[in-house]
Write a protein that holds these residues in place. Sequence first.
Motif, PDB file in Angstrom:
ATOM      1  N   GLU A  87       0.840  -1.206   0.000  1.00  0.00           N
ATOM      2  CA  GLU A  87       0.000   0.000   0.000  1.00  0.00           C
ATOM      3  C   GLU A  87       0.872   1.252   0.000  1.00  0.00           C
ATOM      4  N   ASP A  88       1.902   1.247   0.832  1.00  0.00           N
ATOM      5  CA  ASP A  88       2.788   2.407   0.919  1.00  0.00           C
ATOM      6  C   ASP A  88       3.526   2.635  -0.398  1.00  0.00           C
ATOM      7  N   VAL A  89       4.050   1.553  -0.964  1.00  0.00           N
ATOM      8  CA  VAL A  89       4.830   1.672  -2.204  1.00  0.00           C
ATOM      9  C   VAL A  89       3.950   2.101  -3.366  1.00  0.00           C
ATOM     10  N   TRP A  90       2.819   1.447  -3.549  1.00  0.00           N
ATOM     11  CA  TRP A  90       2.002   1.754  -4.727  1.00  0.00           C
ATOM     12  C   TRP A  90       1.273   3.088  -4.598  1.00  0.00           C
ATOM     13  N   THR A  91       0.992   3.516  -3.375  1.00  0.00           N
ATOM     14  CA  THR A  91       0.455   4.869  -3.194  1.00  0.00           C
ATOM     15  C   THR A  91       1.461   5.892  -3.704  1.00  0.00           C
ATOM     16  N   GLN A  92       2.728   5.676  -3.365  1.00  0.00           N
ATOM     17  CA  GLN A  92       3.795   6.570  -3.819  1.00  0.00           C
ATOM     18  C   GLN A  92       3.948   6.521  -5.333  1.00  0.00           C
ATOM     19  N   GLU A  93       3.964   5.314  -5.894  1.00  0.00           N
ATOM     20  CA  GLU A  93       4.179   5.168  -7.339  1.00  0.00           C
ATOM     21  C   GLU A  93       3.013   5.739  -8.141  1.00  0.00           C
ATOM     22  N   PHE A  94       1.793   5.546  -7.666  1.00  0.00           N
ATOM     23  CA  PHE A  94       0.640   6.105  -8.382  1.00  0.00           C
ATOM     24  C   PHE A  94       0.643   7.627  -8.290  1.00  0.00           C
ATOM     25  N   ARG A  95       1.080   8.154  -7.147  1.00  0.00           N
ATOM     26  CA  ARG A  95       1.153   9.608  -7.002  1.00  0.00           C
ATOM     27  C   ARG A  95       2.110  10.198  -8.031  1.00  0.00           C
ATOM     28  N   LYS A  96       3.193   9.491  -8.311  1.00  0.00           N
ATOM     29  CA  LYS A  96       4.151   9.959  -9.320  1.00  0.00           C
ATOM     30  C   LYS A  96       3.488  10.051 -10.696  1.00  0.00           C
ATOM     31  N   MET A  97       2.491   9.184 -10.934  1.00  0.00           N
ATOM     32  CA  MET A  97       1.783   9.189 -12.219  1.00  0.00           C
ATOM     33  C   MET A  97       0.581  10.128 -12.208  1.00  0.00           C
ATOM     34  N   GLY A  98       0.380  10.826 -11.099  1.00  0.00           N
ATOM     35  CA  GLY A  98      -0.779  11.698 -10.999  1.00  0.00           C
ATOM     36  C   GLY A  98      -2.065  10.940 -10.766  1.00  0.00           C
ATOM     37  N   LYS A  99      -1.958   9.739 -10.207  1.00  0.00           N
ATOM     38  CA  LYS A  99      -3.116   8.887  -9.973  1.00  0.00           C
ATOM     39  C   LYS A  99      -3.261   8.590  -8.485  1.00  0.00           C
ATOM     40  N   THR A 100      -4.423   8.081  -8.117  1.00  0.00           N
ATOM     41  CA  THR A 100      -4.687   7.695  -6.737  1.00  0.00           C
ATOM     42  C   THR A 100      -4.776   6.183  -6.644  1.00  0.00           C
ATOM     43  N   TYR A 101      -4.004   5.612  -5.761  1.00  0.00           N
ATOM     44  CA  TYR A 101      -3.991   4.160  -5.600  1.00  0.00           C
ATOM     45  C   TYR A 101      -5.114   3.723  -4.673  1.00  0.00           C
ATOM     46  N   GLN A 102      -5.893   2.754  -5.130  1.00  0.00           N
ATOM     47  CA  GLN A 102      -6.940   2.145  -4.316  1.00  0.00           C
ATOM     48  C   GLN A 102      -6.489   0.728  -3.962  1.00  0.00           C
TER      49      GLN A 102
END
Length: 287
Positions: A87-102
């Motif tokens: 959750e922590d990693v993919w929240t960060q990675e999606f933020r880099k893409m301008g997206k929100t991780y669910q």
Amino acid sequence: MRLTGRRESSNVDDRRRKVGGKKTSMGLGGLAIAALIVWLMGGNPLSVLTQADLSSIITTQNGGTYEPTAEEEALAKFSSQILAGTEDVWTQEFRKMGKTYQPPKLVLFRGSVQSGCGGATSSTGPFYCSADQSVYIDLSFFSQMKQQLGADGDFAYAYVIAHEVGHHVQYLLGILDNAHQQMSRMSEKESNRMSVRLELQADFFAGIWAYHDNQMFNSLEDGDIEEGLNVASKIGDDYLQKQAQGYTVPDAFNHGTSAQRVRWLKKGMQSGNLNEGDTFSPSYNNL
């Protein structure tokens, strides 16, 4: 892995005590190899289930209740911590893409379970269901990994969870649905090749998680990477087919060879760069 003090995820649905019925079966021991091959080699593992599977539920003799062992409880906590790390990693990675991780839900079960993709038993192995955006796992699978494949260690187990979460990432990015739509119009051989591309990318995403989790928490210890590469080498289609039948049928591969799985997991762990995970553009022979 260094997990002391790490948080546990709140996205865990623990159904292990919800064992229905009073039927008994031969147990998981006789199903171990079949379970591993179903999970490690099948595109959608639910498609191999039969009604007979659903009646083959392990229950206890006290009305279907179940109390996890201390070892299993430790695995449950471990799995929750690994999920939190994804959750922590993919929240960060999606933020880099301008997206929100669910984040997905992690469903722990024992014996059988009802998912958004249909009914499943322990013999299905770990799987991701996009219909309810959940990862399902019977924790006894980790024991079968150790006993049947010699694939042991906390990072080996974490890799299993991170791989399934990788499919959730594919779903959120639209990759999974797009691939499945293409597969529905393909021959069996081409569909299997598309499945290989999906699975290798999920391996890469598992490596991406490992890279960034270590950057965030200094989580990897000596030997962890070797554990991951060891299990990747033992879940290749070629390795499993040789173990099961003594020969390989390349056109039936749908997860990738041992060399391919090691290569893509290692690539993710070494680069940490999401942009290097395109498994769909290269020619099939160059994966």
